[in-house]
Scaffold this motif. Structure first.
Motif, PDB file in Angstrom:
ATOM      1  N   SER A  19       0.833  -1.214   0.000  1.00 34.68           N
ATOM      2  CA  SER A  19       0.000   0.000   0.000  1.00 34.68           C
ATOM      3  C   SER A  19       0.862   1.256   0.000  1.00 34.68           C
ATOM      4  CB  SER A  19      -0.897   0.025   1.240  1.00 34.68           C
ATOM      5  OG  SER A  19      -1.674  -1.133   1.294  1.00 34.68           O
ATOM      6  N   TYR A  22       2.260   1.849  -3.372  1.00 36.72           N
ATOM      7  CA  TYR A  22       1.210   2.384  -4.247  1.00 36.72           C
ATOM      8  C   TYR A  22       1.031   3.884  -4.004  1.00 36.72           C
ATOM      9  CZ  TYR A  22      -3.549   2.932  -6.144  1.00 36.72           C
ATOM     10  OH  TYR A  22      -4.658   3.351  -6.834  1.00 36.72           O
ATOM     11  N   LEU A  23       1.018   4.296  -2.733  1.00 32.63           N
ATOM     12  CA  LEU A  23       0.849   5.722  -2.417  1.00 32.63           C
ATOM     13  C   LEU A  23       2.036   6.530  -2.947  1.00 32.63           C
ATOM     14  CD1 LEU A  23      -0.613   5.515   1.215  1.00 32.63           C
ATOM     15  CD2 LEU A  23      -1.825   5.944  -0.928  1.00 32.63           C
TER      16      LEU A  23
ATOM     17  N   ILE B   3      -7.238   9.751  -3.307  1.00 32.05           N
ATOM     18  CA  ILE B   3      -6.872   8.341  -3.346  1.00 32.05           C
ATOM     19  C   ILE B   3      -8.127   7.516  -3.095  1.00 32.05           C
ATOM     20  CG2 ILE B   3      -5.506   6.543  -2.228  1.00 32.05           C
ATOM     21  CD1 ILE B   3      -3.707   9.092  -1.391  1.00 32.05           C
ATOM     22  N   LEU B   8      -6.984   1.318  -2.931  1.00 26.30           N
ATOM     23  CA  LEU B   8      -6.013   1.039  -1.875  1.00 26.30           C
ATOM     24  C   LEU B   8      -6.269  -0.337  -1.255  1.00 26.30           C
ATOM     25  CD1 LEU B   8      -3.607   2.390  -0.508  1.00 26.30           C
ATOM     26  CD2 LEU B   8      -5.165   3.329   1.187  1.00 26.30           C
ATOM     27  N   GLN B  72      -4.850  -2.852 -10.375  1.00 26.88           N
ATOM     28  CA  GLN B  72      -4.499  -2.557  -8.976  1.00 26.88           C
ATOM     29  C   GLN B  72      -4.369  -3.834  -8.155  1.00 26.88           C
ATOM     30  OE1 GLN B  72      -7.835   0.054  -8.316  1.00 26.88           O
ATOM     31  NE2 GLN B  72      -6.574   1.889  -8.365  1.00 26.88           N
TER      32      GLN B  72
END
Lengths: 132, 130
Positions: A19, A22-23, B3, B8, B72
Motif C-alpha cells: 500500500s 502504491y501511495l 486516493i 487502496l 491494482q
C-alpha cells in the motif's frame, strides 16, 4: 514461530508495504514528472536499505523487538514495499517507447542504488545494535 | 490528489496474498535446494516477471497509466508484492560479504537478465507486441 503466525505476519506486513509503495507511486509523478520511474527506483532503494538494517540489527540483538518482528518487517513489509516485476515492466515500457538509453540508465542506476542501499543499511543496523 | 479507498484496499489485499505466496514458494524451494544460495527469491522473481509479462500482454499497453481495479489487484498488489528487490539486495550483499563474489554476481545478473527475458516471454505469449 508457528507457521500460520509467520504467514499472518508476512501477509499484514506485505499489505502495508505494498500500500505504501502504491501511495508513493501516486505521489511521485506529480513531484518529479512521469517520464522516468522515480517512484519504483526510490522504494526499491529505500527497501534495500531497510531490509539490511533490520537484518543486521536483528542478528546482533536476537532477543529484541526487531528480531521478534523479523517476519513482519523483512519478508512482510520490505518484501511487499519493493518490487522486481514492476521494475522489469517499466524497463520494458521504456524500451517499447524507443528510449533504450533511458531503459539502460534505469537498470544500471537501480542496481547501484539497491546494492548501495543494502550496504549502507547493513552498516547503519550494525551501528544501531552496538549503541542499543 | 484523491486516493480511492477501493483501489487502496485492492492493492493491500493483493499485496498480502503476494507476500504469503512469496513466503510459501521460497520456503518450499529452500527445503528442496538448500539455503546456501537464494534459489527461493530467484524462483519468486523469475516466475513473478513471467506472470507480469502475461498480465501486461492480456490487459494491453494502456494498463499502467489508467490503473483499473484489475491492474491494482493483480499487478500493483499481487505480483508487485510477490516479487521483491529488498531480499535480492540483502542476499547479494550477504554472498559478497561471505567472499562468494561469483555467486553474488550470478544472483544479480541471472535475476536481471533472465527476469527481463521472462517478462518479454510472458508478454509475447499473451499476444503483446514483442
Amino acid at each position: 514461530m508457528i507457521a500460520w503466525r509467520a504467514y499472518a505476519a508476512v501477509g499484514v506486513g506485505s499489505a502495508l508495504g505494498t500500500s505504501l509503495r502504491y501511495l508513493v507511486s501516486l505521489a511521485m509523478p506529480g513531484i518529479v514528472g512521469p517520464a522516468f520511474p522515480w517512484a519504483t527506483l526510490a522504494v526499491n532503494a529505500l527497501g534495500s536499505w531497510l531490509i539490511a538494517a533490520f537484518a543486521a540489527y536483528g542478528a546482533r540483538r536476537t532477543t529484541g523487538r526487531v528480531a521478534r518482528w523479523q517476519p513482519f518487517l523483512v519478508a512482510g513489509f520490505c518484501g511487499g514495499f519493493t518490487t522486481f516485476s514492476l521494475f522489469g515492466l517499466e524497463t520494458l515500457r521504456l524500451l517499447e517507447q524507443g528510449r533504450a538509453s533511458l531503459a539502460l540508465a534505469y537498470v544500471l542506476l537501480s542496481v547501484v542504488l539497491w546494492l548501495a542501499g543494502a550496504w549502507s543499511g547493513h552498516r547503519a543496523g550494525r551501528r544501531a545494535a552496538a549503541r542499543a | 490528489m484523491t486516493i480511492g479507498l477501493t483501489g487502496l484496499l485492492l492493492v493491500a489485499g493483493g499485496g498480502a496474498l503476494g507476500g504469503m505466496g512469496r513466503l510459501a514458494l521460497s520456503n518450499l524451494v529452500a527445503r528442496r535446494l538448500g539455503a546456501a544460495f537464494p534459489w527461493g527469491t530467484l524462483a519468486v522473481n523469475l516466475s513473478g516477471a513471467l506472470l507480469m509479462g502475461l498480465l501486461a500482454g492480456v490487459l494491453g499497453p494502456s494498463a499502467p497509466g489508467g490503473a483499473g481495479p484489475v491492474w491494482q489487484l493483480l499487478a500493483i498488489g499481487l505480483l508487485g508484492g510477490y516479487t521483491t528487490v529488498s531480499s535480492l539486495s540483502l542476499q547479494t550483499l550477504t554472498l559478497w560479504q561471505q567472499g562468494r563474489t561469483h555467486a553474488a554476481l550470478a544472483n544479480l545478473l541471472v535475476t536481471l537478465v533472465v527476469g527481463l527475458l521472462a517478462l518479454v516471454l510472458g508478454w509475447w505469449l499473451a499476444g503483446g507486441p514483442a
